[in-house]
Design an enzyme around this catalytic site. Structure first.
Site, short mmCIF file in Angstrom:
data_model
loop_
_atom_site.label_atom_id
_atom_site.label_comp_id
_atom_site.label_asym_id
_atom_site.label_seq_id
_atom_site.Cartn_x
_atom_site.Cartn_y
_atom_site.Cartn_z
N LYS A 1 -46.91 21.33 25.85
CA LYS A 1 -45.76 21.27 24.95
C LYS A 1 -46.28 21.29 23.52
CE LYS A 1 -42.42 20.63 28.01
NZ LYS A 1 -41.21 21.44 28.10
N LYS B 1 -34.73 28.27 35.88
CA LYS B 1 -34.55 26.95 36.49
C LYS B 1 -33.21 27.00 37.21
CE LYS B 1 -36.90 24.42 32.81
NZ LYS B 1 -36.76 23.44 31.72
O1 OSB Z 1 -38.81 22.92 28.86
O2 OSB Z 1 -39.58 23.30 30.78
C1 OSB Z 1 -39.06 22.52 29.98
C2 OSB Z 1 -38.64 19.11 31.62
C3 OSB Z 1 -37.48 18.71 31.03
C4 OSB Z 1 -36.87 19.49 30.09
C5 OSB Z 1 -37.44 20.71 29.75
C6 OSB Z 1 -38.60 21.14 30.36
C7 OSB Z 1 -39.23 20.31 31.28
C8 OSB Z 1 -40.49 20.60 31.96
C9 OSB Z 1 -40.68 19.92 33.29
O3 OSB Z 1 -41.37 21.25 31.44
C10 OSB Z 1 -41.50 20.63 34.26
C11 OSB Z 1 -41.41 19.97 35.63
O4 OSB Z 1 -40.32 19.76 36.18
O5 OSB Z 1 -42.47 19.66 36.18
MG MG Z 2 -39.23 25.00 28.77
#
Ligand code: OSB
Ligand code: MG
Length: 369
Positions: free
Chosen positions: A164, A263
């Site tokens: 991130k 997702k």
């Molecule tokens: O931006 O992908 C994202 C989790 C919560 C909100 C946004 C994100 C994420 C993750 C989680 O990156 C990844 C996972 O579920 O292992």
């Molecule tokens: Mg993301």
């Protein structure tokens, strides 16, 4: 498929460690488990895995509970739907609320898979027996800390590293990772922390051969993403911006991205995920499966959909026992040393739902029908 009863569980499982992104730190991660019972006595479980706050998307866990109880359940209960498409069509009047819709829709897929005695993978058109898994790592206090965690993840076999980023925690971190780990599959996720004013930074990132940059700009701005993509060579991957196959079509038309993170929760379920997959495949845009820290229930759907042929990059489907102290399925999946997880071939989730655990971690329960 005719649904007789819907039970909503707001569930809170304690987490192992907090997770920091550009939009904030997650210290607890409630989720919504949707249980349906059909008129022929089949049980299905689904998950609406929104965030507890509206910083990633407008949906939150409490908003999902409300949308499911007051708007979604009344439209589907006691009505006979020949297929998932017709059931989802009946929900079209409700704008967005994709996470809540996905909670119900995934439960329907599980029930359908049992009813038809056919693996979810087969129902969805999956072709892969195993899917590649990546590790995602939050923002840390120091560069040493993130380098140490990456070393562990690579040792465990994860096939790519996603970190991130946010202003102040970006290029120096990427530089340090490249210096220490060489040409690993590395990508960054900004969760909308930048604007077009930052073009210089993104051009500078081009030299690090990142696999992609996920959601650098605003969630509702595919136009600016298309401007940025013309300026840089690193592929842009959209996450927050894509809520439907129509969004994907528009983003591709504008050349706003070269990759899409699908997702199932964010796009309203598995059927819409499949449609996005198909649009992308037609236009040679690669996809991969993102995650929302789903429990083993939601992760099972993510694994099933990741078996479709155009899921080419490793998914955010790392085992959730690394995040929660407990899980809602017995014997959840593991990642092998090569970074793969096996796609279940059995009908249903492919994992046994632990009803006692659901009850144990439920903080709010609503029965409808
Ligand atoms: O931006 O992908 C994202 C989790 C919560 C909100 C946004 C994100 C994420 C993750 C989680 O990156 C990844 C996972 O579920 O292992
Ligand atoms: Mg993301």
């Amino acid at each position: 498929m005719k649904i007789k009863k819907i039970v909503l569980h707001k569930v809170e499982i304690p987490i192992v460690t907090s997770f920091t992104t550009s939009f904030g730190t997650l210290t607890n991660k409630p989720t919504v488990i949707v249980k349906i019972e059909t008129y022929d006595g089949i049980i299905g479980y689904g998950e609406a895995a929104a965030m507890p706050f509206p910083f990633y998307s407008p949906d939150t866990i409490d908003i999902c509970m409300l949308a499911l109880r007051d708007y979604i359940a009344p439209l589907v209960l006691h009505k006979d739907f020949p297929d998932v498409q017709s059931l989802m069509d009946s929900l079209k009047i409700i704008k967005k609320h994709t996470f809540a819709k996905a909670g119900l829709e995934t439960a329907v897929w599980m029930a359908l898979s049992i009813q038809q005695d056919t693996a979810l993978k087969v129902l969805l058109g999956g072709t892969q027996n195993k899917v590649a898994v990546g590790a995602r790592i939050g923002i840390k206090k120091t560069i040493e800390e993130i380098l140490d965690e990456i070393a562990v993840k690579l040792e465990e076999g994860f096939q790519r590293i996603k970190i991130k980023i946010k202003p102040g925690w970006d290029i120096t971190v990427v530089e340090a990772i490249r210096r220490k780990f060489g040409s690993i599959l590395l990508m960054v996720d900004a969760n909308s922390a930048y604007t077009l004013e930052d073009v210089k930074l993104f051009k500078a990132l081009d030299q690090y051969s990142l696999t992609m940059i996920e959601q650098p700009l605003a969630d509702d701005d595919i136009v600016d993403h298309s401007v940025l993509q013309k300026e840089i060579t690193t592929p842009i991957c959209l996450d927050e911006s894509i809520l439907s196959a129509d969004d994907a079509r528009r983003a591709i038309y504008l050349h706003a991205c070269k990759v899409i993170n699908i997702k199932p929760g964010r796009v309203g379920g598995l059927l819409e995920s499949k449609k996005i997959h198909d649009v992308c495949q037609k236009h040679a845009v690669d996809v991969w499966c993102g995650g929302m820290f789903e429990t083993g229930i939601g992760r099972a759907f993510n694994i099933a959909i990741s078996s479709l042929p155009n899921y080419v990059y490793p998914g955010d489907i790392s085992p959730i026992n690394l995040f929660y102290v407990d899980d809602l399925v017995k014997d959840s999946f593991t990642v092998d040393h090569y970074g793969y997880v096996k796609v279940p071939e059995e009908p249903g989730l492919g994992f046994d739902v632990d009803e006692k655990k659901i009850e144990r971690y439920t903080v709010e329960k609503v029965t409808i029908g």
